[in-house]
Design a protein around this motif. Structure first.
Motif, mmCIF file in Angstrom:
data_model
loop_
_atom_site.group_PDB
_atom_site.id
_atom_site.type_symbol
_atom_site.label_atom_id
_atom_site.label_comp_id
_atom_site.label_asym_id
_atom_site.label_seq_id
_atom_site.Cartn_x
_atom_site.Cartn_y
_atom_site.Cartn_z
ATOM 1 N N SER A 3 0.819 -1.212 0.000
ATOM 2 C CA SER A 3 0.000 0.000 0.000
ATOM 3 C C SER A 3 0.855 1.266 0.000
ATOM 4 O O SER A 3 0.440 2.294 -0.526
ATOM 5 C CB SER A 3 -0.949 0.009 1.197
ATOM 6 O OG SER A 3 -0.231 0.175 2.393
ATOM 7 N N LYS A 4 2.051 1.193 0.570
ATOM 8 C CA LYS A 4 2.949 2.347 0.580
ATOM 9 C C LYS A 4 3.692 2.495 -0.746
ATOM 10 O O LYS A 4 4.376 3.485 -0.976
ATOM 11 C CB LYS A 4 3.988 2.215 1.697
ATOM 12 C CG LYS A 4 3.423 2.122 3.084
ATOM 13 C CD LYS A 4 3.057 3.469 3.612
ATOM 14 C CE LYS A 4 2.614 3.328 5.061
ATOM 15 N NZ LYS A 4 1.964 4.515 5.538
ATOM 16 N N GLY A 5 3.603 1.482 -1.596
ATOM 17 C CA GLY A 5 4.273 1.548 -2.887
ATOM 18 C C GLY A 5 5.717 1.090 -2.844
ATOM 19 O O GLY A 5 6.450 1.256 -3.816
ATOM 20 N N VAL A 6 6.121 0.509 -1.735
ATOM 21 C CA VAL A 6 7.496 0.020 -1.611
ATOM 22 C C VAL A 6 7.651 -1.283 -2.383
ATOM 23 O O VAL A 6 8.703 -1.566 -2.942
ATOM 24 C CB VAL A 6 7.858 -0.187 -0.121
ATOM 25 C CG1 VAL A 6 9.224 -0.807 0.041
ATOM 26 C CG2 VAL A 6 7.781 1.136 0.611
ATOM 27 N N MET A 7 6.585 -2.052 -2.425
ATOM 28 C CA MET A 7 6.598 -3.359 -3.070
ATOM 29 C C MET A 7 5.456 -3.402 -4.085
ATOM 30 O O MET A 7 4.371 -2.877 -3.821
ATOM 31 C CB MET A 7 6.398 -4.425 -1.983
ATOM 32 C CG MET A 7 6.592 -5.837 -2.404
ATOM 33 S SD MET A 7 6.290 -6.988 -1.034
ATOM 34 C CE MET A 7 7.687 -6.653 0.003
ATOM 35 N N HIS A 8 5.708 -4.014 -5.216
ATOM 36 C CA HIS A 8 4.673 -4.148 -6.240
ATOM 37 C C HIS A 8 3.591 -5.103 -5.743
ATOM 38 O O HIS A 8 3.864 -6.009 -4.948
ATOM 39 C CB HIS A 8 5.300 -4.680 -7.534
ATOM 40 C CG HIS A 8 4.394 -4.599 -8.717
ATOM 41 N ND1 HIS A 8 3.499 -5.590 -9.025
ATOM 42 C CD2 HIS A 8 4.239 -3.641 -9.651
ATOM 43 C CE1 HIS A 8 2.832 -5.242 -10.116
ATOM 44 N NE2 HIS A 8 3.270 -4.060 -10.514
ATOM 45 N N LEU A 9 2.389 -4.882 -6.209
ATOM 46 C CA LEU A 9 1.242 -5.686 -5.796
ATOM 47 C C LEU A 9 1.480 -7.173 -6.045
ATOM 48 O O LEU A 9 1.212 -8.012 -5.178
ATOM 49 C CB LEU A 9 -0.009 -5.217 -6.543
ATOM 50 C CG LEU A 9 -1.300 -5.960 -6.255
ATOM 51 C CD1 LEU A 9 -1.725 -5.733 -4.811
ATOM 52 C CD2 LEU A 9 -2.394 -5.510 -7.194
ATOM 53 N N ASN A 10 1.999 -7.506 -7.214
ATOM 54 C CA ASN A 10 2.227 -8.916 -7.545
ATOM 55 C C ASN A 10 3.310 -9.536 -6.669
ATOM 56 O O ASN A 10 3.223 -10.704 -6.296
ATOM 57 C CB ASN A 10 2.607 -9.067 -9.018
ATOM 58 C CG ASN A 10 1.455 -8.767 -9.940
ATOM 59 O OD1 ASN A 10 0.330 -8.564 -9.487
ATOM 60 N ND2 ASN A 10 1.723 -8.707 -11.232
ATOM 61 N N LYS A 11 4.329 -8.762 -6.343
ATOM 62 C CA LYS A 11 5.389 -9.277 -5.478
ATOM 63 C C LYS A 11 4.840 -9.548 -4.085
ATOM 64 O O LYS A 11 5.166 -10.557 -3.464
ATOM 65 C CB LYS A 11 6.553 -8.295 -5.401
ATOM 66 C CG LYS A 11 7.705 -8.817 -4.573
ATOM 67 C CD LYS A 11 8.889 -7.891 -4.612
ATOM 68 C CE LYS A 11 10.028 -8.474 -3.793
ATOM 69 N NZ LYS A 11 11.219 -7.627 -3.847
ATOM 70 N N GLY A 12 3.998 -8.653 -3.606
ATOM 71 C CA GLY A 12 3.380 -8.859 -2.301
ATOM 72 C C GLY A 12 2.501 -10.093 -2.290
ATOM 73 O O GLY A 12 2.528 -10.886 -1.341
#
Length: 88
Positions: A62-71
Motif C-alpha cells: 500500500s505504501k508503494g514500496v513493493m509491487h502488488l504482484n510481489k506482495g
C-alpha cells in the motif's frame, strides 16, 4: 554532487525515501523470517506470526514500496510453506 538547488533538494528527498523504503523492506523480511522459523519449530504462535507477516506485506504494497504482484507472491509462498509443513 549537483549544483542546481532543486536537484540538491531532490537528492535529499530521494535519500529520505530510500531510508524509509529500506526500513519497510527490512520489516517485511524480518516478519517473514520470524514466521518461517515459528512454522519450522511448530510453535503455537506460528499462525499469529504468519498473519503479522501478511499485514507487513500489505502495508509495504500500500505504501508503494513493493509491487502488488510481489506482495501477493510473498504472501502466497508463505501460506504454501505454512500449509505444507502443517500437514507433515
Amino acid at each position: 554532487m549537483a549544483n542546481i538547488k532543486s536537484k540538491i533538494k531532490n537528492i535529499s528527498r530521494i535519500e529520505t525515501a530510500r531510508v524509509k523504503n529500506a526500513a519497510i523492506k527490512s520489516r517485511v523480511k524480518k516478519a517473514i523470517r520470524k514466521a518461517r522459523e515459528a512454522i519450522l519449530e511448530n510453535s503455537p504462535k506460528a499462525q499469529e506470526l504468519v498473519n503479522k507477516a501478511h499485514h507487513e506485506i500489505g502495508k509495504a504494497v500500500s505504501k508503494g514500496v513493493m509491487h502488488l504482484n510481489k506482495g501477493a507472491r510473498k504472501s502466497s509462498r508463505l501460506d504454501l510453506f505454512y500449509n505444507k509443513t502443517k500437514t507433515q
